[in-house]
Motif scaffolding. Sequence first.
Motif, mmCIF file in Angstrom:
data_model
loop_
_atom_site.group_PDB
_atom_site.id
_atom_site.type_symbol
_atom_site.label_atom_id
_atom_site.label_comp_id
_atom_site.label_asym_id
_atom_site.label_seq_id
_atom_site.Cartn_x
_atom_site.Cartn_y
_atom_site.Cartn_z
ATOM 1 N N MET A 71 -13.348 15.557 130.552
ATOM 2 C CA MET A 71 -12.256 14.824 129.931
ATOM 3 C C MET A 71 -11.105 15.805 129.684
ATOM 4 O O MET A 71 -11.311 16.891 129.167
ATOM 5 N N SER A 72 -9.902 15.417 130.039
ATOM 6 C CA SER A 72 -8.746 16.298 129.857
ATOM 7 C C SER A 72 -8.385 16.406 128.379
ATOM 8 O O SER A 72 -8.785 15.578 127.566
ATOM 9 N N LEU A 73 -7.617 17.420 128.067
ATOM 10 C CA LEU A 73 -7.190 17.638 126.691
ATOM 11 C C LEU A 73 -6.376 16.440 126.178
ATOM 12 O O LEU A 73 -6.572 15.992 125.045
ATOM 13 N N LEU A 74 -5.494 15.907 127.019
ATOM 14 C CA LEU A 74 -4.675 14.764 126.607
ATOM 15 C C LEU A 74 -5.532 13.538 126.329
ATOM 16 O O LEU A 74 -5.358 12.882 125.302
ATOM 17 N N MET A 93 -9.407 10.971 120.170
ATOM 18 C CA MET A 93 -9.551 11.434 118.787
ATOM 19 C C MET A 93 -8.583 10.690 117.868
ATOM 20 O O MET A 93 -8.947 10.286 116.761
ATOM 21 N N SER A 94 -7.349 10.518 118.333
ATOM 22 C CA SER A 94 -6.337 9.824 117.526
ATOM 23 C C SER A 94 -6.723 8.367 117.281
ATOM 24 O O SER A 94 -6.560 7.856 116.167
ATOM 25 N N ALA A 95 -7.224 7.707 118.307
ATOM 26 C CA ALA A 95 -7.645 6.317 118.153
ATOM 27 C C ALA A 95 -8.801 6.216 117.153
ATOM 28 O O ALA A 95 -8.825 5.323 116.292
ATOM 29 N N PHE A 96 -9.753 7.140 117.245
ATOM 30 C CA PHE A 96 -10.869 7.157 116.302
ATOM 31 C C PHE A 96 -10.357 7.399 114.882
ATOM 32 O O PHE A 96 -10.757 6.716 113.939
ATOM 33 N N GLY A 154 -17.227 11.358 114.215
ATOM 34 C CA GLY A 154 -16.098 11.812 115.018
ATOM 35 C C GLY A 154 -16.340 13.169 115.647
ATOM 36 O O GLY A 154 -16.075 13.371 116.840
ATOM 37 N N ILE A 155 -16.861 14.087 114.863
ATOM 38 C CA ILE A 155 -17.135 15.426 115.393
ATOM 39 C C ILE A 155 -18.215 15.351 116.466
ATOM 40 O O ILE A 155 -18.095 15.958 117.536
ATOM 41 N N GLY A 156 -19.265 14.573 116.204
ATOM 42 C CA GLY A 156 -20.338 14.438 117.185
ATOM 43 C C GLY A 156 -19.857 13.822 118.486
ATOM 44 O O GLY A 156 -20.260 14.240 119.576
ATOM 45 N N ALA A 157 -18.969 12.851 118.395
ATOM 46 C CA ALA A 157 -18.515 12.142 119.592
ATOM 47 C C ALA A 157 -17.441 12.893 120.373
ATOM 48 O O ALA A 157 -17.401 12.820 121.604
ATOM 49 N N PHE A 158 -16.566 13.612 119.687
ATOM 50 C CA PHE A 158 -15.388 14.164 120.366
ATOM 51 C C PHE A 158 -15.256 15.684 120.366
ATOM 52 O O PHE A 158 -14.504 16.223 121.160
ATOM 53 N N ALA A 159 -15.941 16.364 119.457
ATOM 54 C CA ALA A 159 -15.707 17.803 119.355
ATOM 55 C C ALA A 159 -16.972 18.640 119.526
ATOM 56 O O ALA A 159 -16.904 19.757 120.031
ATOM 57 N N GLY A 160 -18.093 18.120 119.066
ATOM 58 C CA GLY A 160 -19.325 18.909 119.123
ATOM 59 C C GLY A 160 -19.161 20.189 118.328
ATOM 60 O O GLY A 160 -18.634 20.184 117.228
ATOM 61 N N SER A 161 -19.581 21.289 118.908
ATOM 62 C CA SER A 161 -19.466 22.575 118.204
ATOM 63 C C SER A 161 -18.294 23.413 118.703
ATOM 64 O O SER A 161 -18.157 24.578 118.356
ATOM 65 N N ASP A 162 -17.423 22.812 119.489
ATOM 66 C CA ASP A 162 -16.257 23.519 120.025
ATOM 67 C C ASP A 162 -15.202 23.652 118.920
ATOM 68 O O ASP A 162 -14.563 22.673 118.529
ATOM 69 N N THR A 163 -15.009 24.863 118.434
ATOM 70 C CA THR A 163 -14.110 25.075 117.290
ATOM 71 C C THR A 163 -12.666 24.684 117.609
ATOM 72 O O THR A 163 -11.954 24.197 116.730
ATOM 73 N N ALA A 164 -12.238 24.886 118.836
ATOM 74 C CA ALA A 164 -10.868 24.509 119.200
ATOM 75 C C ALA A 164 -10.699 22.988 119.133
ATOM 76 O O ALA A 164 -9.673 22.496 118.645
#
Length: 196
Positions: free
Chosen positions: A1-4, A10-13, A129-139
């Motif tokens: 998935m691209s950054l955009l 993330m914004s929609a969530f 939200g973190i589980g669905a979109f970010a995981g453990s990626d700090t950025a």
Amino acid sequence: MSLLSSALSMSAFALAASISPGPVNLVCLSSGTRYPLARGLVFVTGATLGFIALFLAIGFGLGALLAERPELERWLTVAGVLFLLYLCVQLARDDGRLDTCDAQRAPGFVSGALMQWLNPKAWLASAAGIGAFAGSDTAYIALFAALYLPICWLSLSAWVLAGASLRSVVNQPRVLRAINRVLAVLLASSCLLLLL
């Protein structure tokens, strides 16, 4: 998935989680009907920053601790529900008279921030939200928090503005008492759902 596309997701969530009814949203609505707009926005700012602090804490390790110690999660749920039930009682007992509202008693910055830490909806939204979109990626966690900040603030502000727009309708004590009792029942119902 691209950054955009990640940022858009993330914004929609963040919008769905922030604007949907919950304990903090109901306090914002009530604050808007009872107190000057500026007082409501102080609460909104505290609630937003409190949520972002909780979000980052979960993203950077608190979530893993809760996964390891499920009894802590249960304790937090019970503490949150007890706090929400306290708010229900306060709403139900309110006399509905706007002329007796003391702006100094309005929920403020600190109560907004603390309320998020006792708000089960905030914990669930953060973890999901973190589980669905970010995981453990700090950025990605940092990006998500940066997107969440203005979205949360604007969403909660909309509830305060909705309350302020209702002020002329609820200027009769019996009407405000009825609204407060409906809000108390809705809040108590959300507590029951959290315990199931």
